[in-house]
Design an enzyme around this catalytic site. Structure first.
Site, PDB file in Angstrom:
ATOM      1  N   LYS A 175       0.840  -1.198   0.000  1.00 25.88           N
ATOM      2  CA  LYS A 175       0.000   0.000   0.000  1.00 25.88           C
ATOM      3  C   LYS A 175       0.879   1.253   0.000  1.00 25.88           C
ATOM      4  O   LYS A 175       1.655   1.470   0.926  1.00 25.88           O
ATOM      5  CB  LYS A 175      -0.913  -0.017   1.233  1.00 25.88           C
ATOM      6  CG  LYS A 175      -1.833  -1.237   1.259  1.00 25.88           C
ATOM      7  CD  LYS A 175      -2.740  -1.266   2.467  1.00 25.88           C
ATOM      8  CE  LYS A 175      -1.976  -1.392   3.752  1.00 25.88           C
ATOM      9  NZ  LYS A 175      -2.842  -1.728   4.904  1.00 25.88           N
ATOM     10  N   THR A 210      -8.735   9.740   8.470  1.00 21.67           N
ATOM     11  CA  THR A 210      -8.382   8.516   7.761  1.00 21.67           C
ATOM     12  C   THR A 210      -8.217   7.322   8.701  1.00 21.67           C
ATOM     13  O   THR A 210      -7.666   6.291   8.297  1.00 21.67           O
ATOM     14  CB  THR A 210      -7.064   8.729   6.993  1.00 21.67           C
ATOM     15  OG1 THR A 210      -6.039   9.120   7.935  1.00 21.67           O
ATOM     16  CG2 THR A 210      -7.211   9.818   5.940  1.00 21.67           C
ATOM     17  N   GLY A 212      -8.525   3.969  10.448  1.00 24.66           N
ATOM     18  CA  GLY A 212      -9.135   2.704  10.063  1.00 24.66           C
ATOM     19  C   GLY A 212      -8.954   2.315   8.612  1.00 24.66           C
ATOM     20  O   GLY A 212      -9.502   1.306   8.168  1.00 24.66           O
ATOM     21  N   THR A 213      -8.142   3.067   7.876  1.00 26.01           N
ATOM     22  CA  THR A 213      -7.992   2.805   6.442  1.00 26.01           C
ATOM     23  C   THR A 213      -7.482   1.388   6.163  1.00 26.01           C
ATOM     24  O   THR A 213      -8.040   0.661   5.328  1.00 26.01           O
ATOM     25  CB  THR A 213      -7.013   3.816   5.814  1.00 26.01           C
ATOM     26  OG1 THR A 213      -7.419   5.135   6.163  1.00 26.01           O
ATOM     27  CG2 THR A 213      -6.991   3.681   4.314  1.00 26.01           C
ATOM     28  N   GLY A 214      -6.421   0.983   6.857  1.00 24.21           N
ATOM     29  CA  GLY A 214      -5.829  -0.323   6.600  1.00 24.21           C
ATOM     30  C   GLY A 214      -6.756  -1.472   6.965  1.00 24.21           C
ATOM     31  O   GLY A 214      -6.871  -2.455   6.212  1.00 24.21           O
ATOM     32  N   CYS A 215      -7.406  -1.350   8.120  1.00 21.39           N
ATOM     33  CA  CYS A 215      -8.361  -2.384   8.544  1.00 21.39           C
ATOM     34  C   CYS A 215      -9.487  -2.503   7.520  1.00 21.39           C
ATOM     35  O   CYS A 215      -9.916  -3.608   7.159  1.00 21.39           O
ATOM     36  CB  CYS A 215      -8.974  -2.027   9.900  1.00 21.39           C
ATOM     37  SG  CYS A 215      -7.798  -1.729  11.216  1.00 21.39           S
TER      38      CYS A 215
END
Length: 271
Positions: A175, A210, A212-215
């Site tokens: 990412k 932003t 919580g983007t990865g989860c």
């Protein structure tokens, strides 16, 4: 009777509702699947950061997992916060017995910079957890933690992906959201299995909320895999969903607010 695809998240709880188990379950619902959970840790967390974290015993994690898998069954699994080597090894052992897609989000640090993985757990992530992954989804900080490779530009992402693939996942999704904006001002991710390459680009949004983007991305990917998508199809759909959620992120508290997991519903209602 329609039974939606079943997706399991194995992760920590975020009391502020923006990341972790809470973000995972919201994402799974938004994408038409039935979300289930194995809680690995409880955090005291808000828009300003993580004020405390308490890991659950391995036997509690194992019991939750067996309870769900042996009765209800799963069609995909996603992992998030696994704070210690013991938990990483426990979860890796449980995942090794499954024959469904597994998305490993090797969570190391929160959006606020709080450590969520002990340094002593990194070897277990490399040697036990990543080999169970259908897709591993590290961000650039996690790539550096796991491989020592620091990605400073888009061209470095291939080398990062190769290093992650060396640990055994079938696919790596690197990412690139933390990279400086390129000429087209897009956020770029690289998905590869070492043979195929898929570069996914989406517009950047000027929004600091932003959390919580990865989860959310990893959960969306697991949901799409549970619905029968190929890995490239699932990744493209997950990227589209999280880009909309980022654009619609909203302020909560005095710090960094969450992405909006219900952005598609709200857009539909507005019309």
């Amino acid at each position: 009777m329609h039974i939606p695809p079943r997706v399991l998240t194995v992760a920590g709880s975020d009391s502020g509702g923006g990341a972790g188990i809470q973000a995972d379950l919201k994402t799974m619902l938004a994408l038409g699947t039935h979300g289930m959970s194995v809680v690995t840790a409880v955090t005291a967390q808000n828009s300003l950061g993580v004020q405390g974290a308490w890991e659950l015993p391995a036997e509690a994690v194992r019991a939750q997992f067996r309870s769900v898998v042996d009765d209800i069954g799963v069609q995909a699994v996603k992992t998030g916060m696994l704070s210690s080597a013991g938990l990483v090894e426990t979860v890796a052992e449980l995942l090794a017995g499954l024959r469904v897609p597994v998305v490993i989000d090797p969570v190391g640090v929160s959006k606020h910079g709080d450590a969520l993985l002990a340094a002593t757990a990194l070897d277990a992530v490399r040697t036990a957890l990543l080999p169970t992954a259908t897709v591993a989804t590290p961000n650039l900080d996690e790539v550096a933690q796991l491989t020592g490779i620091r990605v400073g530009e888009e061209a470095d992402m291939r080398r990062a992906a190769a290093a992650i693939l060396d640990f055994g996942p079938r696919w790596a999704l690197i990412k690139g959201g933390h990279l400086p904006a390129g000429r087209d001002d897009s956020a770029v991710d690289l998905l590869t299995d070492g043979t195929e390459e898929h570069w996914l680009r989406a517009p950047r949004h000027d929004n600091r909320h932003t959390h919580g983007t990865g989860c959310t991305l990893a959960s969306a990917l697991a949901a799409q895999l549970a619905k029968g998508d190929t890995v490239p199809q699932a990744t493209a759909a997950a990227k589209d969903y999280v880009t909309g959620a980022l654009a619609a992120g909203f302020r909560l508290g005095a710090g960094i607010g969450p992405v909006d997991h219900g952005w598609r519903w709200r857009r539909r209602d507005a019309h």
